[in-house]
Design a protein around this motif. Structure first.
Motif, short mmCIF file in Angstrom:
data_model
loop_
_atom_site.label_atom_id
_atom_site.label_comp_id
_atom_site.label_asym_id
_atom_site.label_seq_id
_atom_site.Cartn_x
_atom_site.Cartn_y
_atom_site.Cartn_z
N PRO A 141 -8.72 5.23 -6.99
CA PRO A 141 -8.96 5.30 -8.44
C PRO A 141 -10.38 4.93 -8.85
CG PRO A 141 -6.84 4.29 -8.00
CD PRO A 141 -7.54 4.40 -6.67
N ASP A 175 -3.33 6.07 -4.41
CA ASP A 175 -3.93 4.77 -4.71
C ASP A 175 -4.92 4.36 -3.62
OD1 ASP A 175 -2.48 4.43 -7.06
OD2 ASP A 175 -0.78 3.54 -6.00
N VAL A 176 -4.55 4.61 -2.38
CA VAL A 176 -5.34 4.16 -1.24
C VAL A 176 -5.42 5.28 -0.22
CG1 VAL A 176 -5.46 2.50 0.67
CG2 VAL A 176 -4.63 1.77 -1.57
N ARG A 194 0.82 -1.20 0.00
CA ARG A 194 0.00 0.00 0.00
C ARG A 194 0.86 1.26 0.00
NH1 ARG A 194 -4.30 -1.79 -2.18
NH2 ARG A 194 -5.49 -3.28 -0.96
N VAL A 231 2.73 4.62 -1.12
CA VAL A 231 2.23 5.68 -1.99
C VAL A 231 3.40 6.36 -2.67
CG1 VAL A 231 1.01 7.87 -2.05
CG2 VAL A 231 0.22 6.05 -0.52
N THR A 280 -3.63 12.20 -6.76
CA THR A 280 -4.57 11.09 -6.62
C THR A 280 -3.84 9.88 -6.05
OG1 THR A 280 -4.16 10.48 -8.93
CG2 THR A 280 -6.09 11.85 -8.47
N GLN A 314 -10.29 2.67 -2.10
CA GLN A 314 -9.49 2.49 -3.32
C GLN A 314 -9.77 3.70 -4.21
OE1 GLN A 314 -7.47 -0.44 -3.05
NE2 GLN A 314 -8.48 -0.09 -1.07
#
Length: 345
Positions: A184, A111-112, A33, A35, A109, A182
């Motif tokens: 995206p 991912d998580v 996870r 970033v 933006t 999530q």
């Protein structure tokens, strides 16, 4: 005698409230996870457009809608994921002496984002004021009803719980500290609900200023105390930003330990009222009041105002420019408020 550049400002807030019952254990591994943060320094400041919440330049018109996420800040939810990419974060008390975070994303933006927690009215009202989609995980029935009746566009993890597309339940933490957005998938799901995901926003007031042009006292560190929980901002003179800590633990991304760094920190006092036997609060985000603005190692005494629903610093009735970059806003009760600050040698 106070030594220049080695001043510590301490806000001591003695708050009485209900204790938080979250006691689950924290996991240890989130390598998958991590970033990849796009540093704000990489954006061309001479570009044609600017992002409205950061003032950073971009070659493309920033018409994507702001997405706000209710992020868990319980000690067992730290470190979180995604905060290093938030344009702006509001840190506000929920019940007792525990804060939650409303993280607003537009220029970057992740991912998580998470862990994500349940809604509170003053958080989703802020999201509505910024015309952002509000993302949270569940709420008490009467709060859920208020949110749905407000007309504020929202997505709840309770509806998409663990679907693996919009929300996942991660094994490295236990509920309620393991619901992760999530990111995206947000636009697809929101548009599927009929929400508009393209918006034009007027930018906040930004400027590039030299440290010598900032009116204020030199401070190296500021501590905000929410009861037993302390938030510290330490100025990094080399990179001209603030590094955030919870107590003695630096605030970083879970997984790759990307630090959360900030160009602006606004500490604003306002009326807080406990409204039920669960310790839930009503918080005033309309009336304005006293605030401190931290920029480039200096603290300025300002006021805060709500202008078209957005919180801005002002002095003598005029907006005070923010520095280009990321902003964290700490909301504290007005009793004792900023009067609790003392300078320590």
């Amino acid at each position: 005698m106070i030594k220049p550049f080695l001043v510590v400002a301490i806000i001591s807030l003695f708050l009485i409230g209900c204790s938080n019952n979250d006691t689950d254990a924290t996991g240890q591994d989130l390598d998958h996870r991590s970033v990849d943060k796009d540093p704000v320094e990489s954006i061309d400041l001479g570009s044609e457009y600017m992002y409205p919440l950061t003032g950073m330049g971009t070659d493309e018109e920033p018409n994507n809608r702001i997405v706000s996420v209710m992020v868990n800040n319980h000690p067992e939810a730290r470190p979180q994921s995604g905060l290093s990419q938030a344009d702006m974060v509001f840190e506000i008390l929920s019940e007792g002496n525990t804060t939650r975070l409303l993280a607003m994303f537009q220029s970057q933006t992740p991912d998580v984002v998470g862990p994500v927690r349940s809604a509170r009215p003053y958080y989703f009202q802020l999201a509505g004021d910024y015309d952002a989609v509000y993302i949270y995980h569940g709420a008490a029935d009467f709060i859920e009803n208020q949110l749905q009746q407000s007309g504020i566009d929202n997505l709840s993890g309770a509806q998409y719980d663990g679907d693996g597309h919009l929300f996942t339940r991660e094994a490295f933490r236990q509920a309620p500290h393991n619901s992760y957005l999530q990111f995206p998938a947000v636009t697809e799901v929101a548009e599927g609900r009929g929400y508009t995901m393209e918006k034009e926003y007027d930018p906040l007031n930004f400027d590039d200023v030299d440290r010598s042009d900032i009116v204020g006292d030199e401070v190296e560190e500021v501590t905000v105390s929410y009861g037993s929980d302390r938030v510290r901002y330490v100025y990094d003179e080399t990179d001209e930003h603030y590094v955030r800590y919870n107590g003695n633990t630096q605030t970083v991304e879970y997984g790759d330990e990307t630090p959360i760094t900030l160009e602006n920190v606004l500490i604003m006092e306002t009326r807080h009222a406990v409204v039920d036997d669960q310790g839930r609060r009503d918080i005033d985000f309309e009336s304005g009041g006293n605030a401190y603005l931290l920029q480039k190692g200096k603290v300025q005494k300002v006021q805060w105002e709500s202008v078209d629903g957005r919180i801005i610093p002002v002095r003598d009735g005029e907006p005070v420019d923010l520095l280009k970059g990321q902003t964290w806003i700490n909301v504290i009760p007005n009793n004792p408020g900023l009067s609790g600050i003392s300078e320590v040698e």
